[in-house]
Motif scaffolding. Structure first.
Motif, mmCIF file in Angstrom:
data_model
loop_
_atom_site.group_PDB
_atom_site.id
_atom_site.type_symbol
_atom_site.label_atom_id
_atom_site.label_comp_id
_atom_site.label_asym_id
_atom_site.label_seq_id
_atom_site.Cartn_x
_atom_site.Cartn_y
_atom_site.Cartn_z
ATOM 1 N N VAL A 286 17.965 -28.936 38.265
ATOM 2 C CA VAL A 286 17.286 -28.776 36.979
ATOM 3 C C VAL A 286 17.647 -27.432 36.360
ATOM 4 C CG1 VAL A 286 15.024 -28.493 35.871
ATOM 5 C CG2 VAL A 286 15.377 -30.320 37.558
ATOM 6 N N GLU A 287 17.711 -26.400 37.193
ATOM 7 C CA GLU A 287 18.031 -25.060 36.693
ATOM 8 C C GLU A 287 19.423 -25.019 36.073
ATOM 9 O OE1 GLU A 287 14.802 -24.976 39.534
ATOM 10 O OE2 GLU A 287 16.831 -25.790 39.696
ATOM 11 N N GLN A 288 20.377 -25.725 36.677
ATOM 12 C CA GLN A 288 21.726 -25.748 36.108
ATOM 13 C C GLN A 288 21.781 -26.570 34.822
ATOM 14 O OE1 GLN A 288 23.773 -27.050 39.776
ATOM 15 N NE2 GLN A 288 24.969 -25.151 39.644
ATOM 16 N N ALA A 289 21.040 -27.658 34.778
ATOM 17 C CA ALA A 289 20.969 -28.431 33.538
ATOM 18 C C ALA A 289 20.399 -27.566 32.414
ATOM 19 C CB ALA A 289 20.116 -29.676 33.741
ATOM 20 N N ALA A 290 19.425 -26.719 32.745
ATOM 21 C CA ALA A 290 18.834 -25.830 31.739
ATOM 22 C C ALA A 290 19.866 -24.829 31.216
ATOM 23 C CB ALA A 290 17.627 -25.096 32.327
ATOM 24 N N ILE A 291 20.755 -24.356 32.102
ATOM 25 C CA ILE A 291 21.832 -23.461 31.665
ATOM 26 C C ILE A 291 22.741 -24.176 30.670
ATOM 27 C CG2 ILE A 291 23.934 -22.285 32.456
ATOM 28 C CD1 ILE A 291 22.411 -21.623 35.052
ATOM 29 N N ILE A 292 23.016 -25.462 30.936
ATOM 30 C CA ILE A 292 23.844 -26.244 30.018
ATOM 31 C C ILE A 292 23.165 -26.383 28.658
ATOM 32 C CG2 ILE A 292 24.840 -28.543 29.635
ATOM 33 C CD1 ILE A 292 26.342 -26.875 31.696
ATOM 34 N N GLN A 293 21.828 -26.322 28.619
ATOM 35 C CA GLN A 293 21.087 -26.374 27.362
ATOM 36 C C GLN A 293 20.958 -25.010 26.705
ATOM 37 O OE1 GLN A 293 20.588 -28.854 25.617
ATOM 38 N NE2 GLN A 293 18.969 -30.226 26.272
ATOM 39 N N GLY A 294 21.408 -23.944 27.375
ATOM 40 C CA GLY A 294 21.326 -22.617 26.787
ATOM 41 C C GLY A 294 20.075 -21.847 27.134
ATOM 42 N N PHE A 295 19.287 -22.326 28.130
ATOM 43 C CA PHE A 295 18.103 -21.586 28.570
ATOM 44 C C PHE A 295 18.502 -20.460 29.514
ATOM 45 C CE2 PHE A 295 15.936 -25.480 27.294
ATOM 46 C CZ PHE A 295 14.713 -25.026 26.830
ATOM 47 N N PRO A 296 17.765 -19.361 29.512
ATOM 48 C CA PRO A 296 17.994 -18.302 30.497
ATOM 49 C C PRO A 296 17.403 -18.715 31.841
ATOM 50 C CG PRO A 296 16.120 -17.731 29.125
ATOM 51 C CD PRO A 296 16.689 -19.004 28.556
ATOM 52 N N PRO A 297 17.898 -18.132 32.947
ATOM 53 C CA PRO A 297 17.420 -18.513 34.273
ATOM 54 C C PRO A 297 15.934 -18.278 34.502
ATOM 55 C CG PRO A 297 19.475 -17.276 34.428
ATOM 56 C CD PRO A 297 19.010 -17.167 33.013
ATOM 57 N N ASP A 298 15.323 -17.357 33.763
ATOM 58 C CA ASP A 298 13.914 -17.032 34.021
ATOM 59 C C ASP A 298 12.945 -17.953 33.284
ATOM 60 O OD1 ASP A 298 14.408 -16.081 31.487
ATOM 61 O OD2 ASP A 298 13.583 -14.082 31.825
ATOM 62 N N TRP A 299 13.446 -18.941 32.529
ATOM 63 C CA TRP A 299 12.561 -19.923 31.894
ATOM 64 C C TRP A 299 12.345 -21.056 32.886
ATOM 65 C CZ3 TRP A 299 10.184 -19.048 27.286
ATOM 66 C CH2 TRP A 299 9.473 -20.085 26.702
ATOM 67 N N GLU A 300 11.160 -21.134 33.469
ATOM 68 C CA GLU A 300 10.914 -22.037 34.593
ATOM 69 C C GLU A 300 10.179 -23.296 34.139
ATOM 70 O OE1 GLU A 300 8.742 -19.559 37.294
ATOM 71 O OE2 GLU A 300 10.542 -18.505 37.992
ATOM 72 N N PHE A 301 10.754 -24.441 34.490
ATOM 73 C CA PHE A 301 10.208 -25.735 34.083
ATOM 74 C C PHE A 301 9.231 -26.242 35.136
ATOM 75 C CE2 PHE A 301 14.085 -25.038 31.870
ATOM 76 C CZ PHE A 301 13.858 -25.541 30.604
#
Length: 361
Positions: A286-301
Motif C-alpha cells: 500500500v505504501e508503494q502504491a501511495a508513492i505512485i499516487q504522489g503521497f509522501p511516505p509519512d501519510w499513513e493510510f
C-alpha cells in the motif's frame, strides 16, 4: 473547505500550496480515520473532520465554521462513477452525482474560488455530458464566477509517476480571476524505477536472493523507463484489491511488478514467495502504491490492507492539487495587492493529446 475528501490527496496538495483547511467532509469511515490521523500539526489546527453523508447535511454548521471570515476556496473531488468511462456513465441520473450539492454549497458559502476534480470521462466524449456541463457552467456564472478552465490535466506532467488524467474545473470571481495563470508543469517525468527504487531496496533486503531479485526488478523497470498505468481503487462490491484491469496488469508486468494483488506491509510479510519472489515480480505494498499516487511516505493510510489500498487507488495525486492550488493562491494574493492582471490567454490547461490517455481509471 473540501467535500468528498477521501484519504486526503487533494487536501494534502492544497495544504502544501498554502491553504489552511477549516473542514474536510468525507463519508467513508476508513478515509475519515486516515484524515484524522494525518491532518494534524501546523496549518491543520482549525480543521474539522466531518463524517457526513452529503445527501443530507447541516449547511448551517458549515456557515458556522466559516463564521465572519471569507472562504477563499471550496474544493472537492465529486464522485467519479457517474462519469467514468469504465462505468455506465449515467451522469446526473446517477444517485451518486454530487454536482448539485457542490453548487448549492457555492451559492450558500460564497467562496472566492471553486475547484472541482473528476475523471476525464466527464469531458470525453465531448458530446456525452455537454448539456450538463453547460448547465453547471451557467449556474456558476450566474453566481458571479468566471470559469477559468475545465480541461484534462495529466498527473505525470506534475511529477507523479503515473498516467492519471483528471478533469479539473477552476472558477473565480473578479478581480482575482484575471490574475489566474496556468499551473506550471514539472520539467522532468518521474519514472516508476526512480520512484520505487528506495522502497524496493528495503523490501528485498541484503540477502543474496533479495539482491538478485532487486537487480532483476530494477533492470526491467529501467528498460521500460516509464510511468505507471492508472491505479484503480475499485469498490466495496468487489473482492480483494489489485492494480487494475487486464491491460493495466500487462503494463505493470512490463515494469517488473505483479499487478494481481497487493503485498503485505514491509516487516509484516506473511508469504515472501507471493509478495516478493513470484514469477511476475514483486507486488506493491500500500505504501508503494501511495508513492505512485504522489503521497509522501509519512501519510499513513488507516484500515486493513484492502481498505487502505482502495483509499490510495481512488485518491487525487497531491502534487497535481498543489500545482492548481498554488495558481489559485497567486491569483487571490495578486488581487488583494491591487496588481494589474497579466496579458495571458484565457484557459486553464493546454489540450492533452489522445495518445497520452491510453490507460483509463
Amino acid at each position: 473547505m473540501e467535500i468528498c475528501a477521501g484519504a486526503g490527496g487533494q487536501a494534502l496538495g492544497l495544504h502544501n500550496a498554502g491553504f489552511e483547511h477549516r473542514a474536510l467532509i468525507e463519508i467513508d469511515p476508513h478515509a475519515v480515520q486516515t484524515l484524522s490521523h494525518n491532518a494534524r500539526g501546523p496549518g491543520w489546527e482549525r480543521c474539522e473532520i466531518l463524517p457526513w453523508d452529503l445527501t443530507s447535511f447541516d449547511m448551517d454548521k458549515l456557515k458556522e465554521i466559516v463564521g465572519d471570515s471569507t472562504l477563499d476556496l471550496l474544493a472537492g473531488g465529486v464522485p467519479c462513477p457517474p462519469f467514468s468511462l469504465a462505468g455506465k456513465q449515467l451522469g446526473e441520473a446517477d444517485e451518486r452525482d454530487l454536482f448539485p450539492v457542490m453548487l448549492d454549497m457555492v451559492e450558500e458559502l460564497q467562496p472566492r474560488a471553486v475547484m472541482i476534480e473528476n475523471v476525464r470521462g466527464l469531458l470525453e466524449p465531448e458530446h456525452k455530458f455537454q448539456d450538463y456541463r453547460l448547465r453547471i457552467r451557467a449556474h456558476l456564472e450566474s453566481l458571479g464566477y468566471r470559469i477559468l478552465g475545465w480541461e484534462v490535466l495529466e498527473a505525470r506532467d506534475y511529477g507523479v509517476p503515473q498516467l492519471r488524467p483528471r478533469a479539473i474545473l477552476v472558477a473565480m470571481r473578479e478581480p482575482a480571476a484575471s490574475h489566474f495563470l496556468r499551473p506550471q508543469a514539472s520539467k522532468k517525468i518521474v519514472t516508476v524505477a526512480e520512484a520505487l527504487d528506495e522502497t524496493m531496496r528495503i523490501r528485498f533486503g541484503n540477502s543474496a536472493k533479495g539482491r538478485k531479485h532487486y537487480e532483476k526488478w530494477r533492470r526491467t523497470a529501467e528498460e521500460k523507463g516509464t510511468v505507471a498505468p492508472t491505479l484503480v481503487g475499485g469498490s466495496k462490491k468487489h473482492g480483494g484489491a489489485d492494480l487494475g484491469p487486464t491491460r493495466a496488469k500487462r503494463a505493470w508486468a512490463e515494469l517488473g511488478v505483479d499487478g494481481h494483488g497487493v503485498a503485505d506491509p514491509h516487516g509484516h510479510t506473511k508469504n515472501p514467495e507471493r509478495d516478493l519472489y513470484g514469477d511476475r515480480g514483486p507486488k506493491l505494498t500500500v505504501e508503494q502504491a501511495a508513492i505512485i499516487q504522489g503521497f509522501p511516505p509519512d501519510w499513513e493510510f488507516q484500515g486493513r490492507k484492502t481498505a487502505a489500498y482502495r483509499q490510495v487507488g481512488n485518491a487525487f495525486p497531491p502534487p497535481v492539487a498543489q500545482a492548481v492550488g498554488e495558481s489559485i493562491i497567486r491569483a487571490l494574493k495578486a488581487a488583494e495587492s491591487g496588481l494589474q492582471p497579466p496579458e495571458e490567454p484565457e484557459g486553464l490547461f493546454e489540450p492533452v493529446a489522445p495518445r497520452q490517455l491510453t490507460l483509463t481509471g
